[in-house]
Write a protein that holds these residues in place. Sequence first.
Motif, PDB file in Angstrom:
ATOM      1  N   GLY A  25      -8.331  14.031   8.532  1.00  0.00           N
ATOM      2  CA  GLY A  25      -8.894  12.686   8.453  1.00  0.00           C
ATOM      3  C   GLY A  25      -8.942  12.104   7.054  1.00  0.00           C
ATOM      4  N   LEU A  26      -8.530  12.865   6.058  1.00  0.00           N
ATOM      5  CA  LEU A  26      -8.580  12.373   4.683  1.00  0.00           C
ATOM      6  C   LEU A  26      -7.690  11.150   4.501  1.00  0.00           C
ATOM      7  CD1 LEU A  26      -9.541  12.711   1.731  1.00  0.00           C
ATOM      8  CD2 LEU A  26      -7.568  14.227   1.384  1.00  0.00           C
ATOM      9  N   GLY A  27      -6.467  11.192   5.009  1.00  0.00           N
ATOM     10  CA  GLY A  27      -5.550  10.063   4.864  1.00  0.00           C
ATOM     11  C   GLY A  27      -6.105   8.788   5.455  1.00  0.00           C
ATOM     12  N   THR A  28      -6.718   8.888   6.617  1.00  0.00           N
ATOM     13  CA  THR A  28      -7.315   7.716   7.256  1.00  0.00           C
ATOM     14  C   THR A  28      -8.431   7.153   6.398  1.00  0.00           C
ATOM     15  OG1 THR A  28      -6.753   8.495   9.474  1.00  0.00           O
ATOM     16  CG2 THR A  28      -8.558   6.895   9.299  1.00  0.00           C
ATOM     17  N   GLU A  29      -9.324   8.010   5.928  1.00  0.00           N
ATOM     18  CA  GLU A  29     -10.472   7.530   5.149  1.00  0.00           C
ATOM     19  C   GLU A  29     -10.052   6.966   3.793  1.00  0.00           C
ATOM     20  OE1 GLU A  29     -13.400   7.030   6.568  1.00  0.00           O
ATOM     21  OE2 GLU A  29     -12.375   7.807   8.352  1.00  0.00           O
ATOM     22  N   VAL A  30      -9.082   7.604   3.141  1.00  0.00           N
ATOM     23  CA  VAL A  30      -8.571   7.065   1.875  1.00  0.00           C
ATOM     24  C   VAL A  30      -7.917   5.711   2.127  1.00  0.00           C
ATOM     25  CG1 VAL A  30      -6.834   7.371   0.056  1.00  0.00           C
ATOM     26  CG2 VAL A  30      -8.322   9.283   0.697  1.00  0.00           C
ATOM     27  N   THR A  31      -7.104   5.613   3.178  1.00  0.00           N
ATOM     28  CA  THR A  31      -6.441   4.351   3.504  1.00  0.00           C
ATOM     29  C   THR A  31      -7.466   3.253   3.728  1.00  0.00           C
ATOM     30  OG1 THR A  31      -4.537   5.518   4.417  1.00  0.00           O
ATOM     31  CG2 THR A  31      -4.842   3.221   5.103  1.00  0.00           C
ATOM     32  N   LYS A  32      -8.489   3.529   4.507  1.00  0.00           N
ATOM     33  CA  LYS A  32      -9.533   2.532   4.756  1.00  0.00           C
ATOM     34  C   LYS A  32     -10.212   2.107   3.453  1.00  0.00           C
ATOM     35  CE  LYS A  32     -10.721   3.957   9.474  1.00  0.00           C
ATOM     36  NZ  LYS A  32     -11.792   4.591  10.291  1.00  0.00           N
ATOM     37  N   SER A  33     -10.482   3.056   2.576  1.00  0.00           N
ATOM     38  CA  SER A  33     -11.139   2.734   1.300  1.00  0.00           C
ATOM     39  C   SER A  33     -10.256   1.889   0.398  1.00  0.00           C
ATOM     40  CB  SER A  33     -11.541   4.015   0.566  1.00  0.00           C
ATOM     41  OG  SER A  33     -12.578   4.665   1.241  1.00  0.00           O
ATOM     42  N   PHE A  90       0.834  -1.198   0.000  1.00  0.00           N
ATOM     43  CA  PHE A  90       0.000   0.000   0.000  1.00  0.00           C
ATOM     44  C   PHE A  90       0.870   1.251   0.000  1.00  0.00           C
ATOM     45  CE2 PHE A  90      -1.726   3.392   2.707  1.00  0.00           C
ATOM     46  CZ  PHE A  90      -2.865   3.730   1.995  1.00  0.00           C
ATOM     47  N   PHE A  91       0.406   2.291  -0.703  1.00  0.00           N
ATOM     48  CA  PHE A  91       1.062   3.601  -0.624  1.00  0.00           C
ATOM     49  C   PHE A  91       0.001   4.692  -0.644  1.00  0.00           C
ATOM     50  CE2 PHE A  91       0.416   3.323  -5.153  1.00  0.00           C
ATOM     51  CZ  PHE A  91       0.219   4.629  -5.568  1.00  0.00           C
ATOM     52  N   ILE A  92       0.365   5.838  -0.100  1.00  0.00           N
ATOM     53  CA  ILE A  92      -0.513   7.010  -0.138  1.00  0.00           C
ATOM     54  C   ILE A  92       0.361   8.263  -0.098  1.00  0.00           C
ATOM     55  CG2 ILE A  92      -0.831   6.966   2.374  1.00  0.00           C
ATOM     56  CD1 ILE A  92      -3.669   8.156   1.864  1.00  0.00           C
ATOM     57  N   VAL A  93       0.017   9.234  -0.940  1.00  0.00           N
ATOM     58  CA  VAL A  93       0.642  10.554  -0.920  1.00  0.00           C
ATOM     59  C   VAL A  93      -0.483  11.574  -1.053  1.00  0.00           C
ATOM     60  CG1 VAL A  93       2.190  12.180  -2.075  1.00  0.00           C
ATOM     61  CG2 VAL A  93       2.786   9.750  -1.984  1.00  0.00           C
ATOM     62  N   PHE A 153       8.211   6.327   7.687  1.00  0.00           N
ATOM     63  CA  PHE A 153       9.312   6.756   8.541  1.00  0.00           C
ATOM     64  C   PHE A 153       8.750   7.141   9.902  1.00  0.00           C
ATOM     65  CE2 PHE A 153      11.249   7.875   4.301  1.00  0.00           C
ATOM     66  CZ  PHE A 153      12.115   6.799   4.292  1.00  0.00           C
ATOM     67  N   THR A 154       9.409   6.691  10.971  1.00  0.00           N
ATOM     68  CA  THR A 154       8.853   6.856  12.314  1.00  0.00           C
ATOM     69  C   THR A 154       8.624   8.306  12.740  1.00  0.00           C
ATOM     70  OG1 THR A 154      11.058   6.575  13.270  1.00  0.00           O
ATOM     71  CG2 THR A 154       9.640   4.630  13.162  1.00  0.00           C
ATOM     72  N   PRO A 155       9.401   9.291  12.280  1.00  0.00           N
ATOM     73  CA  PRO A 155       9.051  10.659  12.685  1.00  0.00           C
ATOM     74  C   PRO A 155       7.757  11.183  12.061  1.00  0.00           C
ATOM     75  CG  PRO A 155      11.364  10.528  12.006  1.00  0.00           C
ATOM     76  CD  PRO A 155      10.708   9.234  11.616  1.00  0.00           C
ATOM     77  N   ASN A 156       7.227  10.483  11.058  1.00  0.00           N
ATOM     78  CA  ASN A 156       6.008  10.931  10.383  1.00  0.00           C
ATOM     79  C   ASN A 156       4.784  10.456  11.172  1.00  0.00           C
ATOM     80  OD1 ASN A 156       3.895  11.545   8.688  1.00  0.00           O
ATOM     81  ND2 ASN A 156       4.944  10.876   6.837  1.00  0.00           N
ATOM     82  N   ILE A 157       4.403  11.248  12.156  1.00  0.00           N
ATOM     83  CA  ILE A 157       3.299  10.898  13.054  1.00  0.00           C
ATOM     84  C   ILE A 157       1.996  10.728  12.277  1.00  0.00           C
ATOM     85  CG2 ILE A 157       1.966  11.611  15.091  1.00  0.00           C
ATOM     86  CD1 ILE A 157       4.969  10.900  15.585  1.00  0.00           C
ATOM     87  N   GLY A 158       1.753  11.578  11.295  1.00  0.00           N
ATOM     88  CA  GLY A 158       0.524  11.479  10.498  1.00  0.00           C
ATOM     89  C   GLY A 158       0.384  10.129   9.825  1.00  0.00           C
ATOM     90  N   SER A 159       1.473   9.628   9.243  1.00  0.00           N
ATOM     91  CA  SER A 159       1.421   8.310   8.601  1.00  0.00           C
ATOM     92  C   SER A 159       1.196   7.203   9.623  1.00  0.00           C
ATOM     93  CB  SER A 159       2.711   8.033   7.824  1.00  0.00           C
ATOM     94  OG  SER A 159       2.706   8.733   6.610  1.00  0.00           O
ATOM     95  N   ARG A 160       1.843   7.325  10.766  1.00  0.00           N
ATOM     96  CA  ARG A 160       1.623   6.318  11.813  1.00  0.00           C
ATOM     97  C   ARG A 160       0.154   6.277  12.209  1.00  0.00           C
ATOM     98  NH1 ARG A 160       0.953   6.796  17.060  1.00  0.00           N
ATOM     99  NH2 ARG A 160       1.911   8.847  17.189  1.00  0.00           N
ATOM    100  N   VAL A 161      -0.437   7.445  12.417  1.00  0.00           N
ATOM    101  CA  VAL A 161      -1.834   7.523  12.864  1.00  0.00           C
ATOM    102  C   VAL A 161      -2.783   6.938  11.814  1.00  0.00           C
ATOM    103  CG1 VAL A 161      -3.694   9.149  13.399  1.00  0.00           C
ATOM    104  CG2 VAL A 161      -1.451   9.421  14.467  1.00  0.00           C
ATOM    105  N   ILE A 162      -2.608   7.278  10.546  1.00  0.00           N
ATOM    106  CA  ILE A 162      -3.551   6.750   9.549  1.00  0.00           C
ATOM    107  C   ILE A 162      -3.439   5.234   9.425  1.00  0.00           C
ATOM    108  CG2 ILE A 162      -3.703   8.922   8.263  1.00  0.00           C
ATOM    109  CD1 ILE A 162      -2.078   7.621   6.038  1.00  0.00           C
ATOM    110  N   HIS A 163      -2.226   4.700   9.545  1.00  0.00           N
ATOM    111  CA  HIS A 163      -2.070   3.247   9.478  1.00  0.00           C
ATOM    112  C   HIS A 163      -2.711   2.576  10.701  1.00  0.00           C
ATOM    113  CE1 HIS A 163       0.869   4.153   6.304  1.00  0.00           C
ATOM    114  NE2 HIS A 163       0.654   2.921   5.909  1.00  0.00           N
ATOM    115  N   GLU A 164      -2.500   3.150  11.880  1.00  0.00           N
ATOM    116  CA  GLU A 164      -3.120   2.596  13.095  1.00  0.00           C
ATOM    117  C   GLU A 164      -4.630   2.631  12.996  1.00  0.00           C
ATOM    118  OE1 GLU A 164      -1.588   4.913  16.339  1.00  0.00           O
ATOM    119  OE2 GLU A 164       0.308   3.813  16.415  1.00  0.00           O
ATOM    120  N   ARG A 165      -5.177   3.772  12.602  1.00  0.00           N
ATOM    121  CA  ARG A 165      -6.639   3.915  12.523  1.00  0.00           C
ATOM    122  C   ARG A 165      -7.256   2.994  11.486  1.00  0.00           C
ATOM    123  NH1 ARG A 165      -7.144  10.503  13.076  1.00  0.00           N
ATOM    124  NH2 ARG A 165      -6.737  10.555  15.320  1.00  0.00           N
ATOM    125  N   ALA A 166      -6.504   2.676  10.448  1.00  0.00           N
ATOM    126  CA  ALA A 166      -7.012   1.771   9.413  1.00  0.00           C
ATOM    127  C   ALA A 166      -6.890   0.306   9.822  1.00  0.00           C
ATOM    128  CB  ALA A 166      -6.267   2.009   8.106  1.00  0.00           C
TER     129      ALA A 166
END
Length: 190
Positions: free
Chosen positions: A106-114, A93-96, A133-146
């Motif tokens: 919340g867009l990243g989370t919803e796109v990831t889930k879809s 999976f990838f997302i940009v 990358f671990t400093p990217n908190i936003g990416s960590r959160v969307i992956h966790e939420r998905a």
Amino acid sequence: MISKTTWCAEMGSPDFILRSPTLDDVLPYLKFLSEPDVAIWLEDRCQLPLSVVEIENFMFNHSWCPWAIDVEGSFAGLSGFLDPVPERGEARFFIVIGASPLWGRGLGTEVTKSVVAKGFEKLGLRRIVSSYFTPNIGSRVIHERAGFRIEGVQREVAWRNGNWIDQEIVSMLSHEYLERRHNGHPAPNS
């Protein structure tokens, strides 16, 4: 005073559609990838200037199953799957999301889930892997939420801002996705 987290949750994710990328998306995507706040979190090959041909090749030849992200009729980013391994039912999976005004909403989370739902329900994947990358908190959160789970950490794998940084490897299995759905995590509108 309302916190940013509460405010974002109350606002909800912007409405979006996932569609096939077009040639009209190439230049905006190239612009997103040239933004330092976007590029820093991408693979090493994205740390150098990319050409239109390289972007076209990625969007139309390299990505196994890409989707353009449209918000209010404008291209906001790209998501999908790379590196399919059909005999194992696996893809990466990838997302940009390059449109920075949409970050933290919340867009990243919803796109990831879809996209994950499409992977399991429509493409028949058994396993979806991803990394950030671990400093990217936003990416960590969307992956966790998905619903992704951490498999491991690649230590000091990339040089960013004068430091070596780690990369977390995450995955989700089809039965985990189905368990989440069964336990009250509704399927996204895909």
